[in-house]
Enzyme design. Structure first.
Site, PDB file in Angstrom:
ATOM      1  N   GLU A 203      26.510   9.208   7.440  1.00  0.00           N
ATOM      2  CA  GLU A 203      25.628   8.767   6.346  1.00  0.00           C
ATOM      3  C   GLU A 203      24.805   7.555   6.797  1.00  0.00           C
ATOM      4  OE1 GLU A 203      27.725   8.474   2.571  1.00  0.00           O
ATOM      5  OE2 GLU A 203      28.216  10.599   2.623  1.00  0.00           O
ATOM      6  N   GLU A 337      31.375  16.739   4.625  1.00  0.00           N
ATOM      7  CA  GLU A 337      32.006  16.114   3.456  1.00  0.00           C
ATOM      8  C   GLU A 337      31.612  16.943   2.249  1.00  0.00           C
ATOM      9  OE1 GLU A 337      31.780  11.855   2.846  1.00  0.00           O
ATOM     10  OE2 GLU A 337      31.877  11.493   5.014  1.00  0.00           O
TER      11      GLU A 337
END
Ligand code: AHR
Length: 533
Positions: A203, A337
Site C-alpha cells: 500500500e 489482502e
C-alpha cells in the site's frame, strides 16, 4: 482496500458499535429449482492454488499467541510454534503465507529479528505495542516448513533502503559462503531458504509511504533491480516471482496507478520485471469499519454480501487495463489482502483488529474465491486477511484454546480446487431480495482435478429458502457423487471456544439420474460436491 478518503489512523480510532437488528423469521417453503449446465469439454484456465494463500502480519495476536508461544510455553509447540495451529493449517494445504505485513512490513527491519539477541521495538501501526522481534526470519521459515507452505516476503520500501532489502534476500537465499550466508548458518540454517514470492512494498499509496504512482514506479525499478534471490534452486523454473504494489479500489486514482505501472511494464528494460500486481479490497461498506461481526441480522447479511460482490468489478476494471499492456496475461492480479473488516470486538484493543467470524463470512469467502476462479487466467494469487486472530481469520486462539472458524471450513472444502482446471457452469442464478438489496440467489463454480474428478461448488445465498439444484453434465460420465455442506441456524452463527462446532460441514446426498445431478441446498449454505468419473 477501497478508499473513501479515511486514513488508516482515522479508521483505527474508531472503536465500533453494534448495530441491533431483529431478524424476522420467514417460514421455509419448497425450494426454487435452479438448473446448472456444466460443460466439462470446455475446460478453462488452471485455478492456481496460490489464490488460497494466507496473510500473517505482526498485528495483535496474529503472530504472537496465534502462531508463536515460545519453546518454554505449556501450550504444546515445536520450537515455539503451536502444534494445534500447525495441524489445522496443514489440513488447508496453505500454498503461501504473506509476511511480515501489511503496514508493518514498511517499518520492519529484518536484522532486529535474527540472532540470539533480538532488538525490542514498537509496533506503531497496530496498537503501539512492544514488538519483541522474537518471531523473525528463521521462525517464519520454520513455521512454513511445519505447515508445508511457501514464503511470500513483503520487503520494506517505505522506511527501508534497497540495500537493506537486498541484504535480507542475500541472508535468506545465498548458498555461497558470503558473510551474510555464514551468519545465517551460525543462526542455525546453513542451507539457503526458498523465497517463492517477493512483494515490493505494501500500500505504497497509503501506509507504505503515501507515494504517487510515478514515485512508486521509480522505487519499484530500483528495488526490482537490486533485491535478488541467490538460491541456486530458484534460478530457473522455481524462480522467485516479484509482485508490485497495485490498486486499492476502482476509482480514478486506482486506475491511474494500474495504468502507470502496467504502461511502464509494457516497455520494461531487462533490468526490471514484475510477475504480479497486487490489489487490496476489504469488504467494509464504509470506513471506519462499523459493521458488527456477530449479533447482526439479515439486513447486515445482505449489505455485506452486496459489498463483497464489488470484487468482481474491481477485478474486471484492473484486468481490462492490464489487458491493454499485457494481452498475454503474463502479469497476474494478486489480491493479497481481501476479506471482511468489521468493528473491533467490544473489550479488544481496537488496534488488534479482532472480530468474530460467522456463517456470513463463509459465504463471503466463497463469493470471492469464486470470482477469483472465474478470472483464473488473470487472478493467480490471493491472500485472505488474515490467518489467525485478525480480521477474517481461519483460526482464533485464546491461550491454550483454539477454534476453527466458518471461513476455515470453506478453505478446507476448497482444497480440491487447488490447481484444478476451471470448468464453465452456466445458470440463471435467480434473485434473493431483502429490503432494497437484490443479490443472486445462487453462485456456483466447477473444476476438474488431476485425477479426472469433477468438483462443483454451489452456494445458496438466500437465508430463508432452500434451492433445488439440477445440474446437467456434458462431456462427463458420472458414476457417483458425494459432498459436504456448510450451514448453520442463523446468518450470524459462529464457532466459539465454548461451542466450537456450531458451524461445521456435514455430508450431503446428491442423486445422479440420467446424467444429471440433483441436490437440495439448504438456505444460506455452501456446498461442495465431488463427482467421480
Ligand atoms: O490487514 C490489515 C492492514 O490493512 C494491512 O496492514 C494493510 O496493508 C491494510 O491497510
Amino acid at each position: 482496500m477501497i478508499s473513501t478518503g479515511a486514513s488508516l489512523s482515522q479508521r483505527l480510532l474508531h472503536v465500533g458499535f453494534i448495530l441491533m437488528v431483529f431478524a424476522i423469521a420467514v417460514p421455509v417453503v419448497a425450494g426454487q429449482k435452479i438448473e446448472l449446465s456444466v460443460d466439462v469439454s470446455k475446460a478453462g484456465a488452471k485455478i492456481d492454488r496460490n489464490i488460497f494463500g494466507q496473510f500473517a502480519e505482526h498485528l495483535g495476536h496474529g503472530i504472537y499467541e496465534g502462531i508463536w508461544v515460545g519453546p518454554d510455553s505449556t501450550i504444546p509447540n515445536t520450537r515455539g510454534i503451536r502444534n494445534d495451529v500447525v495441524a489445522a493449517l496443514k489440513a488447508l494445504k496453505v500454498p503461501n503465507v504473506r509476511w511480515p505485513g501489511g503496514c508493518f512490513a514498511d517499518e520492519y527491519h529484518w536484522r532486529k529479528g535474527i540472532g540470539p539477541q533480538r532488538a525490542v521495538s514498537l509496533n506503531p501501526n497496530w496498537g503501539g505495542v512492544i514488538e519483541s522481534n522474537v518471531f523473525g526470519t528463521h521462525e517464519f521459515m520454520d513455521f512454513l516448513d511445519q505447515i508445508g507452505s511457501d514464503a511470500y516476503i513483503s520487503i520494506n520500501v517505505g522506511s527501508g533502503t534497497p540495500q537493506e532489502a537486498a541484504e535480507w534476500l542475500e541472508y535468506m537465499t545465498a548458498a555461497q559462503p558470503t558473510t551474510l550466508a555464514k551468519e545465517r548458518a551460525a543462526n542455525g540454517h546453513p542451507a539457503p531458504y526458498k523465497v517463492g514470492y517477493l512483494g515490493i512494498g505494501n500500500e505504497s499509496w497509503d501506509c507504505g509511504g503515501n507515494m504517487t504512482p510515478d514515485y512508486y514506479l521509480s522505487q519499484l525499478k530500483v528495488y526490482n533491480r537490486f533485491v535478488r534471490n541467490f538460491n541456486p534452486a530458484q534460478q530457473d523454473k522455481q524462480r522467485m516471482l516479484k509482485i508490485a504494489v497495485g490498486p486499492g479500489g476502482g476509482g480514478p486514482e486506482w486506475t491511474d496507478w494500474t495504468e502507470t505501472v502496467m504502461k511502464a511494464w509494457q516497455h520494461h528494460h531487462w533490468s526490471w520485471d514484475i510477475d504480479g500486481l497486487s490489489m487490496h479490497f476489504y469488504t467494509v461498506v464504509r470506513w471506519p469499519a462499523s459493521f458488527a461481526s456477530a449479533g447482526f441480522g439479515e439486513t447486515e447479511y445482505s449489505q455485506i454480501l452486496k459489498s463483497t460482490l464489488e470484487m468482481e468489478d474491481l477485478v474486471r476494471t484492473h484486468s481490462a487495463i492490464m489487458d491493454k499492456y499485457d494481452p498475454q496475461k503474463k502479469v497476474a492480479v494478486v489480491v493479497d489482502e481481501w476479506g471482511a473488516w468489521y468493528a473491533p470486538l467490544a473489550g479488544s484493543n481496537p488496534g488488534f483488529l479482532v472480530q468474530q467470524n460467522s456463517l456470513r463470512d463463509a459465504i463471503l469467502a466463497v463469493l470471492n474465491l469464486n470470482i477469483f476462479a472465474r478470472h483464473a487466467d488473470r487472478v493467480r494469487m490471493a491472500n485472505i486477511a488474515q490467518m489467525i486472530n485478525v480480521l477474517q481469520a481461519m483460526i482464533m486462539t485464546d491461550k491454550d484454546k483454539m477454534v476453527l472458524t466458518p471461513t476455515y471450513y470453506v478453505f478446507k472444502m476448497y482444497v480440491p480446487f487447488q490447481d484444478s482446471t476451471f470448468v464453465p457452469v452456466t445458470f440463471e442464478p435467480g434473485t434473493y431480495t431483502h429490503g432494497n438489496i437484490s443479490l443472486p440467489r445462487v453462485d456456483a463454480i466447477a473444476a476438474r482435478d488431476s485425477a479426472g474428478r469433477l468438483w462443483l461448488e454451489i452456494t445458496n445465498l438466500d437465508p430463508n429458502q432452500p434451492v433445488e439444484i439440477e445440474a446437467s453434465l456434458s462431456g462427463f460420465v458420472a458414476r457417483s457423487a458425494a459432498g459436504e455442506t456448510l450451514t448453520a441456524p442463523k446468518v450470524d452463527s459462529v464457532n466459539t471456544f465454548e461451542v466450537p462446532n456450531a458451524v461445521m460441514p456435514k455430508s450431503i446426498t446428491a442423486k445422479l439420474q440420467g446424467g444429471k445431478l440433483a441436490l437440495r441446498l439448504e438456505p444460506k449454505s455452501v456446498t461442495v460436491i465431488s463427482v467421480e468419473p
